[in-house]
Write an enzyme that holds these catalytic residues in place. Structure first.
Site, short mmCIF file in Angstrom:
data_model
loop_
_atom_site.label_atom_id
_atom_site.label_comp_id
_atom_site.label_asym_id
_atom_site.label_seq_id
_atom_site.Cartn_x
_atom_site.Cartn_y
_atom_site.Cartn_z
N SER A 79 0.90 -1.25 0.03
CA SER A 79 0.08 0.06 0.00
C SER A 79 1.05 1.34 0.07
CB SER A 79 -0.83 -0.07 1.10
OG SER A 79 -0.04 0.19 2.17
N LYS A 80 0.19 2.30 -0.28
CA LYS A 80 0.93 3.53 -0.46
C LYS A 80 1.78 3.88 1.07
CE LYS A 80 0.86 8.47 -1.63
NZ LYS A 80 2.44 8.56 -1.13
N ARG A 81 1.04 3.55 1.98
CA ARG A 81 1.22 3.77 3.40
C ARG A 81 2.62 2.86 3.75
NH1 ARG A 81 -1.79 2.80 8.11
NH2 ARG A 81 -3.68 3.24 7.00
#
Ligand code: GLU
Length: 491
Positions: free
Chosen positions: A258-260
């Protein structure tokens, strides 16, 4: 064979998106087919202003040219869904007429109330589907007269797919084999929203049909949407394209990338970040090609034409694949080092000149040739400042350890030999240094270390003779004299 890459401009192009585009491209080129780009921009609420421009620029940077698409056009255009609304409305009407879809007037509050009413431990997520639709305000429960009156007076409505229970929706996925979904688990998907725009599902199948797409290759996150699409194709009496769902890209720390979690691990996620970081497009493509697919042998370095030749959907794995930035760096170093130094020089000349003042492209190319096996990115050349300017700092720790009280005198003595040297080339410089060691009875380190320190300020670096040749006689003598005069040990 006609394939398409169909991104939504809801954000910058993600590396997972680039991999999807690449697999589509490879398959099309392998079979002399067409690679189509379609912008799926029907979701106004998630629209990001410059995302479409970023998608086009990222594909162009990667060298994945499309045969039909926005800007370029083609026989099946327009290639932006926002310009195709009439066609979706037309098909939605056909689906309503044929009884495969229906009109629903329910407000958000009514839908929330339905969910609240049916939520229980055994049914935590009640759906608007065959089991609940007859409790709602739709054309299945209201008479035709009232439906048309409500539409006339401007009541908001959506069009929903009427999913009949008790059917097994079966399709063959090129990556996963036979896939079956039970229709009982499929909700009555909204096809047209109250703003008159289609949802992804309707627009996607209409376009894939109208654009004569033969193979749909997309990320695994779309697998659960596929039964809806298969039902829609069936309802329209259209043949569904061959499906292929690519494996998820996983984070090295587990779970989906994920981006996070990518941010936490320092992994760039958008293609533009890779461009910015200075990756070679060939390296990123080669790496992504092998992220979920393999050629069936142990080849790793493969050019785009080689990838096209070898690519086959059957060799795409279904298990998630872990992203490995180190491996990508390895590919980058390979492609960088395969480039002509003059080409890298022309890309970096401006940055180097603006940092260090005038430098010729030839000098920069020679510097790059000397440093290439120490570089991971083309812009790394700028970090070797001693190529362009005399060092102003000298590595303290190694000076303290290895700069002897006679190091300055050793340098000055060697300067005399160098001053007399007429052939300023690496082999002569090497011969001259060796002769000096022999004559004086010095060990290698007694001269090499102070020399390297004087020239670069660092205890290690590239081939010294080539470095001296590159810097030129005048500059070398000046740096040696300066070091002899200024560098001292503490003792
Ligand atoms: N618009 C979808 C996306 O953003 C396309 C999915 C598909 O290829 O069908 O990924």
């Amino acid at each position: 064979m006609r394939v398409r890459f169909a991104p939504s401009p809801t954000g910058y192009l993600h590396i997972g998106g680039l991999r999807t585009a690449l697999y589509n491209y490879l398959l099309a080129k392998k079979h002399n087919g067409s690679f189509i780009l379609r912008i799926e921009d029907t979701d106004q609420s998630r629209f990001v202003e410059d995302a479409e421009a970023d998608i086009l620029a990222s594909l162009a940077w990667a060298g994945l040219q499309y045969d039909e698409g926005p800007v370029k056009g083609g026989p099946n255009g327009p290639y932006k869904q926002s310009e195709r609304s009439d066609r979706y409305r037309e098909i939605a009407d056909v689906l309503v007429q044929s009884g495969n879809a229906y009109i629903a007037f329910d407000s958000t509050e009514e839908i929330d109330a339905l969910k609240a009413k049916h939520t229980s431990p055994t049914n935590p997520n009640p759906r608007y589907d065959y089991s609940t639709r007859l409790e709602m305000n739709n054309s299945l429960t209201i008479g035709a007269q009232e439906v048309s009156e409500r539409i006339q007076r401007g009541d908001e409505f959506v069009i929903r797919l009427k999913v009949e229970p008790g059917q097994s929706v079966v399709f063959n996925d090129s990556v996963r084999g036979g896939v079956t979904f039970e229709s009982d688990a499929v909700d009555d998907q909204v096809l047209m929203k109250s703003d008159g725009l289609p949802t992804y599902h309707l627009a996607n199948i209409v376009d894939d049909h109208d654009m004569e797409i033969t193979h749909v290759i997309r990320g695994e996150e779309w697998l659960s949407s596929t039964p809806k699409h298969i039902l829609l194709y069936k309802a329209m009496g259209w043949e569904a394209p061959q499906m292929a769902h690519l494996p998820l890209i996983m984070s090295p720390s587990g779970g989906k990338l994920s981006k996070r979690n990518a941010d936490t691990l320092g992994i760039p996620v958008s293609v533009s970040q890779y461009v910015e970081a200075g990756y070679e497009p060939e390296a990123l493509l080669n790496y992504l090609a092998l992220l979920g697919w393999n050629p069936g042998d142990d080849r790793e370095i493969m050019t785009l034409p080689e990838l096209c030749e070898a690519f086959a959907l059957e060799k795409v794995g279904s298990a998630g694949v872990q992203f490995d930035l180190q491996k990508l760096l390895w590919f980058n170093e390979h492609y960088l080092r395969a480039k002509a130094p003059l080409e890298i020089a022309s890309a970096e000349l401006e940055a180097v000149c603006s940092r260090f003042g005038p430098v010729t492209q030839e000098f920069l190319a020679e510097s790059i040739a000397l440093m290439l096996d120490r570089m991971s990115f083309s812009k790394d050349i700028i970090d070797f400042s001693y190529l362009f300017t005399a060092p102003s700092e000298f590595d303290e720790a190694s000076l303290a350890k290895r700069w002897k009280s006679d190091s300055g005198a050793v340098l000055l003595s060697f300067c005399n030999d160098l001053a007399a040297l007429s052939d300023w080339k690496a082999p002569s410089l090497e011969a001259s240094l060796k002769a000096k060691l022999e004559k004086e009875g010095w060990g290698m380190g007694a001269l090499m270390f102070p020399l390297r320190m004087a020239l670069s300020g660092l205890p290690s670096g590239p081939d010294l003779y080539r470095l001296m040749e590159l810097l030129g006689k005048e500059e070398v003598l000046s740096r040696l004299n300066h070091a002899a005069a200024t560098l001292k040990t503490d003792q």
